[in-house]
Design a protein around this motif. Structure first.
Motif, PDB file in Angstrom:
ATOM      1  N   ARG A   1       9.088   3.984   2.515  1.00 13.28           N
ATOM      2  CA  ARG A   1      10.366   4.684   2.639  1.00 13.28           C
ATOM      3  C   ARG A   1      10.245   6.193   2.527  1.00 13.28           C
ATOM      4  O   ARG A   1      11.153   6.929   2.913  1.00 13.28           O
ATOM      5  CB  ARG A   1      11.338   4.180   1.559  1.00 13.28           C
ATOM      6  N   THR A   2       9.120   6.659   1.960  1.00 12.55           N
ATOM      7  CA  THR A   2       8.944   8.084   1.719  1.00 12.55           C
ATOM      8  C   THR A   2       7.706   8.583   2.452  1.00 12.55           C
ATOM      9  O   THR A   2       6.650   7.956   2.391  1.00 12.55           O
ATOM     10  CB  THR A   2       8.801   8.369   0.211  1.00 12.55           C
ATOM     11  N   ILE A   3       7.857   9.677   3.151  1.00 11.40           N
ATOM     12  CA  ILE A   3       6.742  10.332   3.830  1.00 11.40           C
ATOM     13  C   ILE A   3       6.627  11.748   3.272  1.00 11.40           C
ATOM     14  O   ILE A   3       7.638  12.441   3.105  1.00 11.40           O
ATOM     15  CB  ILE A   3       6.951  10.389   5.359  1.00 11.40           C
ATOM     16  N   THR A   4       5.391  12.166   2.989  1.00 11.36           N
ATOM     17  CA  THR A   4       5.152  13.496   2.436  1.00 11.36           C
ATOM     18  C   THR A   4       4.319  14.311   3.414  1.00 11.36           C
ATOM     19  O   THR A   4       3.246  13.871   3.841  1.00 11.36           O
ATOM     20  CB  THR A   4       4.418  13.393   1.087  1.00 11.36           C
ATOM     21  N   LEU A   5       4.831  15.482   3.772  1.00  9.29           N
ATOM     22  CA  LEU A   5       4.153  16.390   4.698  1.00  9.29           C
ATOM     23  C   LEU A   5       3.921  17.729   4.030  1.00  9.29           C
ATOM     24  O   LEU A   5       4.770  18.206   3.265  1.00  9.29           O
ATOM     25  CB  LEU A   5       4.990  16.607   5.968  1.00  9.29           C
ATOM     26  N   ALA A   6       2.788  18.341   4.306  1.00  8.04           N
ATOM     27  CA  ALA A   6       2.457  19.637   3.713  1.00  8.04           C
ATOM     28  C   ALA A   6       2.667  20.747   4.739  1.00  8.04           C
ATOM     29  O   ALA A   6       1.965  20.804   5.747  1.00  8.04           O
ATOM     30  CB  ALA A   6       1.021  19.642   3.210  1.00  8.04           C
ATOM     31  N   LEU A   7       3.654  21.591   4.494  1.00  5.05           N
ATOM     32  CA  LEU A   7       3.892  22.774   5.338  1.00  5.05           C
ATOM     33  C   LEU A   7       3.116  23.960   4.792  1.00  5.05           C
ATOM     34  O   LEU A   7       2.611  24.794   5.534  1.00  5.05           O
ATOM     35  CB  LEU A   7       5.393  23.081   5.390  1.00  5.05           C
TER      36      LEU A   7
ATOM     37  N   ARG B   1      13.923   9.503  13.163  1.00  4.89           N
ATOM     38  CA  ARG B   1      14.213   8.495  14.191  1.00  4.89           C
ATOM     39  C   ARG B   1      13.947   7.090  13.681  1.00  4.89           C
ATOM     40  O   ARG B   1      14.676   6.144  14.023  1.00  4.89           O
ATOM     41  CB  ARG B   1      13.358   8.781  15.428  1.00  4.89           C
ATOM     42  N   TYR B   2      12.909   6.929  12.874  1.00  2.54           N
ATOM     43  CA  TYR B   2      12.477   5.581  12.510  1.00  2.54           C
ATOM     44  C   TYR B   2      12.807   5.205  11.071  1.00  2.54           C
ATOM     45  O   TYR B   2      12.159   4.343  10.473  1.00  2.54           O
ATOM     46  CB  TYR B   2      10.985   5.423  12.802  1.00  2.54           C
ATOM     47  N   GLY B   3      13.824   5.839  10.517  1.00  3.36           N
ATOM     48  CA  GLY B   3      14.408   5.332   9.286  1.00  3.36           C
ATOM     49  C   GLY B   3      13.695   5.686   8.002  1.00  3.36           C
ATOM     50  O   GLY B   3      13.810   4.948   7.013  1.00  3.36           O
TER      51      GLY B   3
ATOM     52  N   LEU C   1       4.358   1.898   9.333  1.00  2.48           N
ATOM     53  CA  LEU C   1       4.655   2.191   7.929  1.00  2.48           C
ATOM     54  C   LEU C   1       6.073   1.750   7.563  1.00  2.48           C
ATOM     55  O   LEU C   1       6.299   1.185   6.493  1.00  2.48           O
ATOM     56  CB  LEU C   1       4.479   3.696   7.662  1.00  2.48           C
ATOM     57  N   ARG C   2       7.020   1.992   8.453  1.00  2.00           N
ATOM     58  CA  ARG C   2       8.398   1.579   8.160  1.00  2.00           C
ATOM     59  C   ARG C   2       8.517   0.052   8.137  1.00  2.00           C
ATOM     60  O   ARG C   2       9.222  -0.504   7.302  1.00  2.00           O
ATOM     61  CB  ARG C   2       9.356   2.167   9.220  1.00  2.00           C
TER      62      ARG C   2
ATOM     63  N   PHE D   1       0.833  -1.199   0.000  1.00  2.00           N
ATOM     64  CA  PHE D   1       0.000   0.000   0.000  1.00  2.00           C
ATOM     65  C   PHE D   1       0.868   1.250   0.000  1.00  2.00           C
ATOM     66  O   PHE D   1       2.055   1.206   0.319  1.00  2.00           O
ATOM     67  CB  PHE D   1      -0.952   0.013   1.208  1.00  2.00           C
ATOM     68  N   SER D   2       0.257   2.348  -0.396  1.00  2.00           N
ATOM     69  CA  SER D   2       0.902   3.669  -0.339  1.00  2.00           C
ATOM     70  C   SER D   2      -0.153   4.675   0.091  1.00  2.00           C
ATOM     71  O   SER D   2      -1.360   4.441  -0.064  1.00  2.00           O
ATOM     72  CB  SER D   2       1.496   4.051  -1.697  1.00  2.00           C
TER      73      SER D   2
END
Length: 546
Positions: free
Chosen positions: A308-314, A343-345, A302-303, A284-285
């Motif tokens: 491997r990739t996390i996307t955050l909206a600032l 911290r969690y890779g 998730l890890r 899943f993504s």
């Protein structure tokens, strides 16, 4: 020489469903697939797909359908699904390539050109001269009734004028120059749960999201960020039910599921659903997540599942700009999410931002410089700062395009020079930091999107020039219109807008108050958990038949 007719379909109405962008883009878009499923299941319709490329052709020849290879011009109804303003160009180009006059006024007979998708209830005006009628809103039983009506009229031998006169006053139908305006947007399912979540019909290795079932978890957004059109044109916000999402996954049995929606981390059942997917050996993504929804438990899971990739909206460079847009984001929550990622890779942290806000200053970006330094410092304190587990950071910056039916519809857009200068300043800001990359959009393309999003029917001439003369830049030189009049000025409170041929169900005076609050950098509350029926703060009321 006339084209051969579409195949005999035993009393079913042949409908060509056109989706711009070629295979890769079309197979990765969700909205039209929901429409395709709705129409394909109707016994009186025979729907075939066509994915025109940038030149309006398919496989280098005149546009033909995927199923029977029939020429587009042989279909009595050509239905367009248009999501992005830049896809406006595909409409006249494809019609020209098919030998169909692109302007509706030059088509005395069938085919009937119908258009739907987000632009149909955001601003249909620029392409109205090409389109016989629009479907305004989401697809529900009234949508099927509309197509069933078309079927009866076509098979009864009605001509184009008679067909348009017969449908112009139907719920959800906007026939330019005929319908009484504004036409109220259709919302499926009312204010309860999302009863018809969209999902992929076609899971393909040729799609941008390879071999993935895209699954709509929610529609609309309760946060009410003032720049976000989706938060306004998809009101009321609705969430799909867990059992329905499970049913869709079990039916499709895909190798991978891509969850689509806003504020996914607000969904209490997100983690249980992800665990359910894993139990069934489904990868899943997730789309972009809110920083304040990133918990240690969620991120660890998730890890463990290989994300491997996390996307955050600032979104905004400073707290003032985030208040202007009513972002409702505590900077401490954002920094905490960064710390958890380091911290969690998490290998790659993507941060989305928007530049070009009305009245933004260098001081706003000086605050961003300090904030970025804090992000890098936090990374250095966690495993994500070490050589072996280094966390790359990509900052993606878009130019603000003030969209219709948002509080920013009154706002001017920054000039191309000003946007280019801002982007160069951002590149300089990020350059000193190892492992930090800044990518930004093309301000010319952003201004083009703004022009197409905010213009009226006068834009059809510009779009047709682009179709006939090699693209947007050439058309700008040939067009007699003035982009500055559309883009560069703040609109007056009572100035009419070309998109107000549509009524999305949110009061104009509410949007104006939000624009005044934006200029004062005041945050407004989001949607009430009680629902529209108990709130009506923005003017949303239950729709008849919804």
């Amino acid at each position: 020489m006339s084209e051969p007719p579409a195949p005999d379909l035993g009393g079913r109405l042949p409908v060509a469903l056109a989706v711009p962008g070629g295979d890769k883009a079309a197979l990765s878009a969700l909205g039209w697939q929901s429409v395709y499923r709705t129409l394909a299941e109707a016994p009186g319709l025979a729907v075939e797909r066509v994915f025109p490329d940038k030149l309006g052709t398919t496989e280098g020849v005149d546009p033909r359908t995927r199923e029977s290879k029939s020429p587009l011009s042989s279909f009595p109804v050509i239905a367009w699904s248009i999501t992005f303003e830049e896809d406006f160009l595909s409409l006249p180009r494809t019609l020209l390539a098919a030998g169909v006059p692109p302007l509706a006024a030059e088509r005395p007979s069938l085919p009937l050109v119908v258009a739907g998708g987000p632009v149909a209830f955001l601003n249909p005006a620029p392409i109205a001269p090409f389109v016989d009628c629009f479907w305004v809103g989401e697809a529900d039983d009234r949508f099927l009734h509309f197509f069933d009506t078309l079927r009866g009229l076509v098979f009864d031998g009605a001509d184009r004028e008679a067909i348009l006169d017969a449908v112009k006053d139907m719920d959800g139908v906007y026939a330019p120059g005929r319908s009484k305006t504004p036409v109220r947007r259709i919302t499926s399912g009312g204010q309860g749960p999302l009863t018809d979540p969209a999902f992929s019909c076609f899971i393909s290795g040729r799609a941008a999201f390879r071999d993935t079932l895209l699954l709509e978890v929610n529609r609309g957004c309760p946060y009410g960020c003032r720049f976000c059109a989706a938060g306004y044109i998809y009101r009321p916000p609705r969430h799909a039910e867990l059992d329905e999402l499970k049913r869709i996954v079990e039916m499709a049995d895909p190798p991978k599921v891509g969850l689509v929606g806003t504020a996914l981390t607000d969904w209490p059942e997100l983690l249980p659903f992800l665990k359910w997917l894993h139990e069934r050996k489904k990868k899943f993504s997730l789309s972009s997540m809110r920083a304040d929804g990133i918990t240690e438990e969620l991120l660890v899971y998730l890890r463990e599942r290989g994300i491997r990739t996390i996307t955050l909206a600032l979104e905004g460079a400073s707290e003032r700009l985030r208040r202007m847009m009513s972002k409702k984001l505590d900077p401490k929550d954002f920094l905490n999410a960064v710390r958890l990622c380091a911290r969690y890779g998490v290998n790659h942290l993507k941060i989305y931002m928007i530049a070009g806000w009305p009245g933004e200053t260098d001081e706003d970006y000086a605050e961003l410089a300090d904030f970025l330094a804090e992000i890098v410092r936090i990374r250095s304190e966690e495993p994500g700062g070490r050589k072996k587990q280094f966390m790359r950071i990509t900052i993606g910056v878009s130019s603000l395009v003030p969209k219709p039916f948002t509080p920013f519809q009154w706002a001017p857009m920054l000039s191309e020079d000003a946007l280019n200068a801002r982007m160069k300043g951002l590149e300089k800001l990020a350059k000193p930091y190892k492992g930090v990359t800044l990518q930004h959009d093309d301000p010319f393309q952003a201004r083009l999107q703004g022009l197409l999003a905010r213009g009226g029917e006068e834009l059809a001439e510009f779009i047709l020039l682009a179709a006939e003369h090699g693209g947007w830049k050439k058309a700008l030189k040939l067009w007699n219109g003035d982009p500055a009049a559309i883009l560069d000025r703040e609109r007056g409170q009572d100035e009419p807008f070309p998109w107000e041929v549509v009524d999305i169900g949110v009061r104009r005076d509410y949007l104006w108050k939000e624009w005044e609050r934006a200029k004062a950098a005041k945050v407004s509350p989001g949607c009430s958990a009680r629902g529209c029926g108990q709130c009506a703060g923005c003017g949303m009321e239950p729709q008849s038949g919804a």
